[in-house]
Write a protein that holds these residues in place. Structure first.
Motif, PDB file in Angstrom:
ATOM      1  N   ASP A  45       0.810  -1.205   0.000  1.00  0.00           N
ATOM      2  CA  ASP A  45       0.000   0.000   0.000  1.00  0.00           C
ATOM      3  C   ASP A  45       0.854   1.270   0.000  1.00  0.00           C
ATOM      4  N   GLU A 123     -10.576 -13.636   4.249  1.00  0.00           N
ATOM      5  CA  GLU A 123     -11.769 -12.807   4.468  1.00  0.00           C
ATOM      6  C   GLU A 123     -11.518 -11.771   5.556  1.00  0.00           C
ATOM      7  N   ASP A 124     -10.922 -12.207   6.656  1.00  0.00           N
ATOM      8  CA  ASP A 124     -10.655 -11.303   7.777  1.00  0.00           C
ATOM      9  C   ASP A 124      -9.662 -10.205   7.397  1.00  0.00           C
ATOM     10  N   GLY A 126      -9.172  -8.992   4.376  1.00  0.00           N
ATOM     11  CA  GLY A 126      -9.575  -8.206   3.219  1.00  0.00           C
ATOM     12  C   GLY A 126      -8.811  -8.538   1.954  1.00  0.00           C
ATOM     13  N   THR A 127      -8.392  -9.790   1.824  1.00  0.00           N
ATOM     14  CA  THR A 127      -7.671 -10.222   0.618  1.00  0.00           C
ATOM     15  C   THR A 127      -8.560 -10.043  -0.609  1.00  0.00           C
ATOM     16  N   ILE A 128      -7.975  -9.497  -1.675  1.00  0.00           N
ATOM     17  CA  ILE A 128      -8.712  -9.241  -2.913  1.00  0.00           C
ATOM     18  C   ILE A 128      -8.494 -10.406  -3.879  1.00  0.00           C
ATOM     19  N   THR A 133      -3.159  -9.439  -0.760  1.00  0.00           N
ATOM     20  CA  THR A 133      -3.432  -8.885   0.557  1.00  0.00           C
ATOM     21  C   THR A 133      -2.486  -7.729   0.833  1.00  0.00           C
ATOM     22  N   GLU A 134      -2.988  -6.666   1.422  1.00  0.00           N
ATOM     23  CA  GLU A 134      -2.119  -5.546   1.769  1.00  0.00           C
ATOM     24  C   GLU A 134      -1.126  -5.977   2.848  1.00  0.00           C
ATOM     25  N   LYS A 137      -1.369  -5.242   6.679  1.00  0.00           N
ATOM     26  CA  LYS A 137      -2.339  -5.911   7.539  1.00  0.00           C
ATOM     27  C   LYS A 137      -1.766  -7.125   8.273  1.00  0.00           C
ATOM     28  N   TYR A 141      -2.972  -8.117  12.178  1.00  0.00           N
ATOM     29  CA  TYR A 141      -3.762  -9.345  12.251  1.00  0.00           C
ATOM     30  C   TYR A 141      -3.097 -10.363  13.169  1.00  0.00           C
TER      31      TYR A 141
END
Length: 243
Positions: A45, A123-124, A126-128, A133-134, A137, A141
């Motif tokens: 990011d 899912e937790d 926010g994986t696209i 995944t950013e 995170k 996490y």
């Protein structure tokens, strides 16, 4: 007290500057021709930075003090590989963009003994789908899912940072470290990647080399689950170190 907090905040800012974002899944580069595909699973990011509470600043100070002590430690007479004690399991990622969920699953399994589904982790976090995944995170996490160890992210680490921070995690605290790399042409690697996350589960006593556990291991012929890389080279491809 204000001077001390200001100093630690300055350190924190150094650990969180932005890097470019990579979300392509295919590219017409030399690596594509050689390897068939550039693997990607991490988004780096550009607009988020780490923010620390006062309690976290104290934890950061403790981590950096521990690292400072390592600088003055005597060189080992005999160089050996120091692995995480006990059993460490690397989970193969379930699709091209699940490298972070697979690495997180491996780390949580080692630290807590609990097993989580990669899809749930994705899912937790926010994986696209088909992207990744950013990387920012990973540390939050991991910190939310266990209380044994506090993780923090270092962007664009130097060779010395890779050596000291990884040693602190794996040897001193006995937990795996995460590394996110960018290596589009696959230099000194098994494949090219515009973003990939791996686990470090061992380091040599002189800090010259680390051992990776790769969630892409076994997905192609000749791609091992575990392999060794020099820290001098890693500083050229590492975008994030989560330690």
């Amino acid at each position: 007290m204000k001077k001390w907090i200001s100093a630690v905040l300055s350190i924190a800012m150094l650990m969180s500057f932005g890097v470019n974002a990579y979300a392509d899944t295919e590219s017409e580069t030399e690596a594509d021709e050689e390897n068939g595909k550039i693997y990607t699973g991490v988004i780096f990011d550009t607009d988020r930075s780490q923010e620390f509470t006062e309690e976290e600043l104290l934890k950061l100070e403790e981590k950096l003090e521990a690292v400072e002590k390592l600088k003055n430690a005597p060189e080992p007479r005999v160089v050996t590989k120091i692995s995480l004690p006990g059993t460490f399991t690397i989970y193969q990622q379930e699709n091209d963009w699940y490298c972070v969920p697979a690495c997180v699953k491996s780390a949580l399994k080692y630290i807590t003994g609990a097993t989580y589904e990669q899809s749930k982790i994705a899912e937790d976090m926010g994986t696209i789908m088909a992207v990744g995944t950013e990387s920012s995170k990973i540390a939050p996490y991991m910190d939310a899912m266990q209380n044994e160890y506090w993780y923090v992210r270092k962007d664009k680490p130097t060779k010395s940072s890779i050596e000291l921070y990884t040693y602190n995690a794996v040897v001193t605290n006995k937990v795996p470290a995460f590394m996110c790399i960018i290596n589009p042409l696959g230099e000194k690697w098994h494949y090219g990647t515009k973003g990939h996350c791996l686990i470090i589960n061992a380091i040599y006593s002189d800090k010259s080399k680390v051992q990776f556990a790769d969630p892409l291991g076994g997905t192609q012929q000749g791609w091992p689950y575990y392999y060794i890389k020099d820290t001098s080279f890693l500083s050229t491809v590492c975008e994030n170190l989560v330690w």
